[in-house]
Design a protein around this motif. Structure first.
Motif, PDB file in Angstrom:
ATOM      1  N   ALA A 156       2.514  29.376 -15.955  1.00  0.00           N
ATOM      2  CA  ALA A 156       3.431  30.062 -16.870  1.00  0.00           C
ATOM      3  C   ALA A 156       4.724  29.267 -17.008  1.00  0.00           C
ATOM      4  O   ALA A 156       5.245  29.088 -18.118  1.00  0.00           O
ATOM      5  CB  ALA A 156       3.719  31.472 -16.369  1.00  0.00           C
ATOM      6  N   ARG A 157       5.228  28.776 -15.885  1.00  0.00           N
ATOM      7  CA  ARG A 157       6.457  27.975 -15.908  1.00  0.00           C
ATOM      8  C   ARG A 157       6.247  26.736 -16.771  1.00  0.00           C
ATOM      9  O   ARG A 157       7.095  26.380 -17.607  1.00  0.00           O
ATOM     10  CB  ARG A 157       6.855  27.584 -14.486  1.00  0.00           C
ATOM     11  N   ALA A 158       5.109  26.079 -16.609  1.00  0.00           N
ATOM     12  CA  ALA A 158       4.807  24.880 -17.382  1.00  0.00           C
ATOM     13  C   ALA A 158       4.670  25.205 -18.874  1.00  0.00           C
ATOM     14  O   ALA A 158       5.130  24.438 -19.726  1.00  0.00           O
ATOM     15  CB  ALA A 158       3.533  24.224 -16.862  1.00  0.00           C
ATOM     16  N   MET A 159       4.059  26.330 -19.181  1.00  0.00           N
ATOM     17  CA  MET A 159       3.885  26.727 -20.583  1.00  0.00           C
ATOM     18  C   MET A 159       5.229  27.004 -21.243  1.00  0.00           C
ATOM     19  O   MET A 159       5.422  26.701 -22.420  1.00  0.00           O
ATOM     20  CB  MET A 159       2.999  27.967 -20.685  1.00  0.00           C
ATOM     21  N   LEU A 160       6.152  27.590 -20.501  1.00  0.00           N
ATOM     22  CA  LEU A 160       7.449  27.942 -21.067  1.00  0.00           C
ATOM     23  C   LEU A 160       8.393  26.745 -21.173  1.00  0.00           C
ATOM     24  O   LEU A 160       9.295  26.740 -22.008  1.00  0.00           O
ATOM     25  CB  LEU A 160       8.109  29.038 -20.220  1.00  0.00           C
ATOM     26  N   GLN A 161       8.184  25.753 -20.337  1.00  0.00           N
ATOM     27  CA  GLN A 161       9.063  24.590 -20.305  1.00  0.00           C
ATOM     28  C   GLN A 161       9.061  23.898 -21.660  1.00  0.00           C
ATOM     29  O   GLN A 161       8.027  23.513 -22.168  1.00  0.00           O
ATOM     30  CB  GLN A 161       8.603  23.617 -19.207  1.00  0.00           C
ATOM     31  N   GLY A 162      10.218  23.771 -22.248  1.00  0.00           N
ATOM     32  CA  GLY A 162      10.337  23.074 -23.520  1.00  0.00           C
ATOM     33  C   GLY A 162       9.906  23.880 -24.732  1.00  0.00           C
ATOM     34  O   GLY A 162      10.064  23.444 -25.857  1.00  0.00           O
ATOM     35  N   ARG A 163       9.334  25.065 -24.514  1.00  0.00           N
ATOM     36  CA  ARG A 163       8.863  25.892 -25.631  1.00  0.00           C
ATOM     37  C   ARG A 163       9.737  27.109 -25.853  1.00  0.00           C
ATOM     38  O   ARG A 163       9.582  27.782 -26.859  1.00  0.00           O
ATOM     39  CB  ARG A 163       7.435  26.357 -25.376  1.00  0.00           C
ATOM     40  N   ALA A 164      10.566  27.398 -24.888  1.00  0.00           N
ATOM     41  CA  ALA A 164      11.418  28.586 -25.003  1.00  0.00           C
ATOM     42  C   ALA A 164      12.854  28.187 -24.672  1.00  0.00           C
ATOM     43  O   ALA A 164      13.092  27.286 -23.866  1.00  0.00           O
ATOM     44  CB  ALA A 164      10.930  29.674 -24.047  1.00  0.00           C
ATOM     45  N   ALA A 165      13.777  28.877 -25.306  1.00  0.00           N
ATOM     46  CA  ALA A 165      15.185  28.649 -25.007  1.00  0.00           C
ATOM     47  C   ALA A 165      15.412  28.973 -23.530  1.00  0.00           C
ATOM     48  O   ALA A 165      14.750  29.858 -22.974  1.00  0.00           O
ATOM     49  CB  ALA A 165      16.049  29.550 -25.893  1.00  0.00           C
ATOM     50  N   PRO A 166      16.339  28.253 -22.888  1.00  0.00           N
ATOM     51  CA  PRO A 166      16.545  28.448 -21.443  1.00  0.00           C
ATOM     52  C   PRO A 166      16.753  29.904 -21.026  1.00  0.00           C
ATOM     53  O   PRO A 166      16.180  30.340 -20.031  1.00  0.00           O
ATOM     54  CB  PRO A 166      17.786  27.607 -21.142  1.00  0.00           C
ATOM     55  N   GLU A 167      17.548  30.659 -21.789  1.00  0.00           N
ATOM     56  CA  GLU A 167      17.798  32.051 -21.384  1.00  0.00           C
ATOM     57  C   GLU A 167      16.527  32.897 -21.511  1.00  0.00           C
ATOM     58  O   GLU A 167      16.245  33.741 -20.666  1.00  0.00           O
ATOM     59  CB  GLU A 167      18.955  32.673 -22.169  1.00  0.00           C
TER      60      GLU A 167
END
Length: 180
Positions: free
Chosen positions: A61-72
């Motif tokens: 999940a962390r890898a999927m969100l990395q670079g795809r979602a705003a930091p907040e």
């Protein structure tokens, strides 16, 4: 004594159900087996088995969100995901522990009774009760953390660019796969 007699009856019954004729275990030897099992804390094996896939799911999940979602948003989502993972572990651990507690007397206890003599069981108990063993086990998390941090720091200059390259390649593959 009543507990030992009950366990011996369960062992005999389960062995008969499996078509196995286990040799009777003396109450003294069964007490030693029970002591080994208590000191070993093998009933936590289910929790250990759950931790790997749960940690993998959180990492994915962390890898999927990395670079795809705003930091907040990424941080909020990760907090929710970690919370869900903890809740899952809190709910699943008692289930796996109960299963282990139910299976240990008919699986692990007979193995110990069959393969160890009373003297060997006493030696095993001495090892499991050893203050030096307990001190070492208490240090294991700290040693793993220290080594992990050292390996991460030592390999970061080489691994990070490679990891970034891998992530980019995966991203390109994902985009190519979903683009019509």
């Amino acid at each position: 004594m009543k507990k030992i007699t009950h366990q011996l009856a369960l062992l005999t019954l389960s062995a008969a159900c499996l078509g196995v004729h286990a040799a009777p275990v003396s109450p003294a030897k069964q007490a030693l087996v029970d002591q080994v099992l208590k000191l070993w804390n093998i009933d936590s094996i289910g929790q250990s088995m759950l931790q790997v896939p749960v940690a993998d799911a959180v990492q994915q999940a962390r890898a999927m969100l990395q670079g795809r979602a705003a930091p907040e948003k990424r941080d909020a989502a990760m907090n929710d995901i970690v919370g869900e993972a903890k809740q899952f572990m809190n709910e699943a651990t008692p289930i796996t522990r109960a299963s282990a507690d139910r299976l240990i007397p008919t699986t692990i206890a007979p193995m110990l009774a069959e393969r160890y003599t009373e003297d060997e069981l006493k030696q095993l108990i001495a090892i499991l009760e050893s203050p030096v063993k307990k001190k070492f086990e208490a240090m294991v998390p700290e040693m793993q953390k220290t080594l992990g941090e050292g390996v991460a720091a030592d390999t970061r200059p080489v691994i990070d660019p490679k990891l970034q390259g891998l992530k980019e390649k995966i991203g390109l593959r994902l985009r190519a796969a979903v683009t019509p």
